[in-house]
Write an enzyme that holds these catalytic residues in place. Structure first.
Site, PDB file in Angstrom:
ATOM      1  N   TYR A  41       7.607  12.107  -4.163  1.00  0.00           N
ATOM      2  CA  TYR A  41       7.284  10.673  -4.103  1.00  0.00           C
ATOM      3  C   TYR A  41       8.499   9.854  -3.694  1.00  0.00           C
ATOM      4  O   TYR A  41       8.434   9.041  -2.758  1.00  0.00           O
ATOM      5  CB  TYR A  41       6.764  10.193  -5.454  1.00  0.00           C
ATOM      6  CG  TYR A  41       6.731   8.685  -5.586  1.00  0.00           C
ATOM      7  CD1 TYR A  41       5.876   7.918  -4.809  1.00  0.00           C
ATOM      8  CD2 TYR A  41       7.572   8.028  -6.490  1.00  0.00           C
ATOM      9  CE1 TYR A  41       5.848   6.535  -4.917  1.00  0.00           C
ATOM     10  CE2 TYR A  41       7.547   6.647  -6.611  1.00  0.00           C
ATOM     11  CZ  TYR A  41       6.689   5.903  -5.827  1.00  0.00           C
ATOM     12  OH  TYR A  41       6.674   4.530  -5.944  1.00  0.00           O
ATOM     13  N   ARG A  68      14.630   3.015 -18.888  1.00  0.00           N
ATOM     14  CA  ARG A  68      14.046   2.286 -17.771  1.00  0.00           C
ATOM     15  C   ARG A  68      14.293   0.787 -17.943  1.00  0.00           C
ATOM     16  O   ARG A  68      14.509   0.290 -19.042  1.00  0.00           O
ATOM     17  CB  ARG A  68      12.541   2.557 -17.674  1.00  0.00           C
ATOM     18  CG  ARG A  68      12.173   4.017 -17.355  1.00  0.00           C
ATOM     19  CD  ARG A  68      12.576   4.399 -15.959  1.00  0.00           C
ATOM     20  NE  ARG A  68      12.151   5.744 -15.605  1.00  0.00           N
ATOM     21  CZ  ARG A  68      12.914   6.836 -15.733  1.00  0.00           C
ATOM     22  NH1 ARG A  68      14.136   6.731 -16.230  1.00  0.00           N
ATOM     23  NH2 ARG A  68      12.458   8.011 -15.348  1.00  0.00           N
ATOM     24  N   ASN A  97      10.885  -0.842 -12.939  1.00  0.00           N
ATOM     25  CA  ASN A  97       9.599  -0.467 -13.539  1.00  0.00           C
ATOM     26  C   ASN A  97       8.785  -1.700 -13.912  1.00  0.00           C
ATOM     27  O   ASN A  97       9.051  -2.341 -14.927  1.00  0.00           O
ATOM     28  CB  ASN A  97       9.827   0.425 -14.757  1.00  0.00           C
ATOM     29  CG  ASN A  97      10.409   1.767 -14.360  1.00  0.00           C
ATOM     30  OD1 ASN A  97      11.600   1.865 -14.077  1.00  0.00           O
ATOM     31  ND2 ASN A  97       9.588   2.787 -14.289  1.00  0.00           N
ATOM     32  N   ALA A 133       0.835  -1.201   0.000  1.00  0.00           N
ATOM     33  CA  ALA A 133       0.000   0.000   0.000  1.00  0.00           C
ATOM     34  C   ALA A 133       0.868   1.247   0.000  1.00  0.00           C
ATOM     35  O   ALA A 133       1.781   1.387   0.817  1.00  0.00           O
ATOM     36  CB  ALA A 133      -0.915   0.002   1.219  1.00  0.00           C
ATOM     37  N   ARG A 171       3.521  17.011 -20.318  1.00  0.00           N
ATOM     38  CA  ARG A 171       3.912  15.742 -19.690  1.00  0.00           C
ATOM     39  C   ARG A 171       5.375  15.733 -19.250  1.00  0.00           C
ATOM     40  O   ARG A 171       5.854  14.724 -18.722  1.00  0.00           O
ATOM     41  CB  ARG A 171       3.655  14.589 -20.654  1.00  0.00           C
ATOM     42  CG  ARG A 171       2.188  14.460 -21.066  1.00  0.00           C
ATOM     43  CD  ARG A 171       1.989  13.434 -22.174  1.00  0.00           C
ATOM     44  NE  ARG A 171       0.621  13.464 -22.689  1.00  0.00           N
ATOM     45  CZ  ARG A 171      -0.264  12.473 -22.553  1.00  0.00           C
ATOM     46  NH1 ARG A 171       0.078  11.368 -21.931  1.00  0.00           N
ATOM     47  NH2 ARG A 171      -1.483  12.591 -23.050  1.00  0.00           N
ATOM     48  N   ILE A 212       1.107   6.445  -4.945  1.00  0.00           N
ATOM     49  CA  ILE A 212       2.082   6.365  -6.028  1.00  0.00           C
ATOM     50  C   ILE A 212       1.815   7.458  -7.056  1.00  0.00           C
ATOM     51  O   ILE A 212       0.829   8.177  -6.964  1.00  0.00           O
ATOM     52  CB  ILE A 212       2.050   4.978  -6.697  1.00  0.00           C
ATOM     53  CG1 ILE A 212       0.644   4.694  -7.263  1.00  0.00           C
ATOM     54  CG2 ILE A 212       2.468   3.898  -5.714  1.00  0.00           C
ATOM     55  CD1 ILE A 212       0.556   3.398  -8.043  1.00  0.00           C
TER      56      ILE A 212
END
Length: 345
Positions: A167, A231, A196, A100, A290, A103
């Site tokens: 974050y 990534r 990822n 939990a 973005r 995110i």
């Protein structure tokens, strides 16, 4: 030393029998959490699924377990910020998988305090309850974002931690909180650090479903942020298997373990692979809305997964192209879940 004279590299417990163990999964409705629940049930566990309370009672990715006549999944509505509810959820559990978290990097710019409350305080509540009830193992979920832009590659667990977003800062705080309970109170905790993860059930806030949703909605332009960052993408069932492998590995107690493939791809090249996987035709366009703040964009993530391999006997099994194909099919079949023309923060 092993009998053949080679060095002993780990103490993985090869017992993968979860039959009738009571296991708590926090964040159980989520993308990785629900996949982990599926694996645990398939191996005989009884799962207590801590899910965020919703007054309309929808069970999302766990709905299919409600028809199980054996009742192997028990739904617990709650919030990890509520220490009393967490304490009740942990009581009687053999193992706790703590997934939990709040995110999503973009939203952390808008509401950093919420990330501290859920990710740091929530982890403290979980660790305290696990200590009180003497669980066999707490597996706490981290993220590769805590490493920031790679200073050395591949990134081992010894790489410096760099809080390049609110974050990632909150996840660093959560990781340190979990580990402090091991050092201070001998809590048997392991920090799992996935790179990822992608696959079916992932929300539109992640790059792969964002691209696929646009493609399957018929877009001729795929709108993205920066195309240069690289990534290390791991298919969701491989990540979930990694959680189980680490949970039975004694060498991993009190340690951090990366879960990644050890291979990287740029976001631009990934978009082209997804266009091919979808069977569509489109061009990639940079959308300024973005783009992350320049000091917050993580430019490169590439895992060193040698601990997971040597200590826990884990290795990724789903190649990237195969995983992208499976994910593309899932998004196409569930396109109604997405809003392809809107940027999902």
């Amino acid at each position: 030393m092993n009998t053949d004279g080679t060095a002993h590299t780990g103490t993985a417990n090869t017992d993968d029998d979860w039959t009738d163990r009571t296991v708590l999964v926090t964040g159980a409705e989520g993308f990785i959490g629900s996949t982990l629940v599926d694996l645990l049930v398939a191996r005989g566990a009884r799962v207590r699924a801590l899910v965020h309370y919703k007054p309309y009672g929808e069970k999302g990715h766990l709905a299919h377990h409600l028809a199980d006549p054996d009742g192997r999944v028990e739904m617990w509505a709650g919030d990890v910020r509520d220490a009393g509810r967490v304490n009740d959820a942990v009581a009687g559990c053999d193992t706790v998988f703590h997934l939990a978290a709040l995110i999503g990097i973009p939203y952390s710019y808008a509401s950093p305090g919420a990330y501290v409350q859920t990710n740091v305080t929530g982890t403290q509540n979980i660790a305290e309850a696990c200590r009180r009830h003497g669980v066999r193992r707490l597996v706490h979920t981290s993220t590769s974002e805590v490493y920031g832009t790679a200073l050395t590659v591949p990134i081992s667990e010894e790489h410096p931690l760099q809080p390049q977003s609110p974050y990632s800062a909150s996840k660093i705080g959560a990781d340190m909180t979990a580990l402090s309970f091991h050092h201070a109170f001998e809590l048997p905790v392991t920090v799992v650090r996935p790179f990822n993860t992608y696959g079916p059930r992932q929300s539109a806030r992640a790059v792969i479903p964002t691209i696929l949703a646009q493609l399957h909605a018929g877009a001729r332009e795929v709108r993205l942020g920066s195309l240069a960052p690289t990534r290390d993408f791991t298919y969701v069932t491989d990540t979930a298997e990694g959680f189980l492998a680490v949970a039975r590995c004694e060498r991993a107690v009190g340690e951090v373990v990366n879960l990644g493939t050890g291979e990287e791809i740029s976001i631009g090249d990934l978009a082209r692979e997804l266009i091919a996987a979808s069977g569509r035709e489109a061009e990639v366009v940079v959308d300024p809305a973005r783009l992350r703040p320049s000091g917050s964009e993580v430019q490169r993530l590439l895992s060193d997964n040698s601990r997971a391999r040597a200590w826990a006997g884990w290795q990724p099994r789903v190649p990237l192209r195969e995983g992208l194909r499976r994910t593309s099919e899932w998004v196409a079949d569930n396109i109604a879940l997405f809003a392809p023309d809107r940027y999902q923060v």
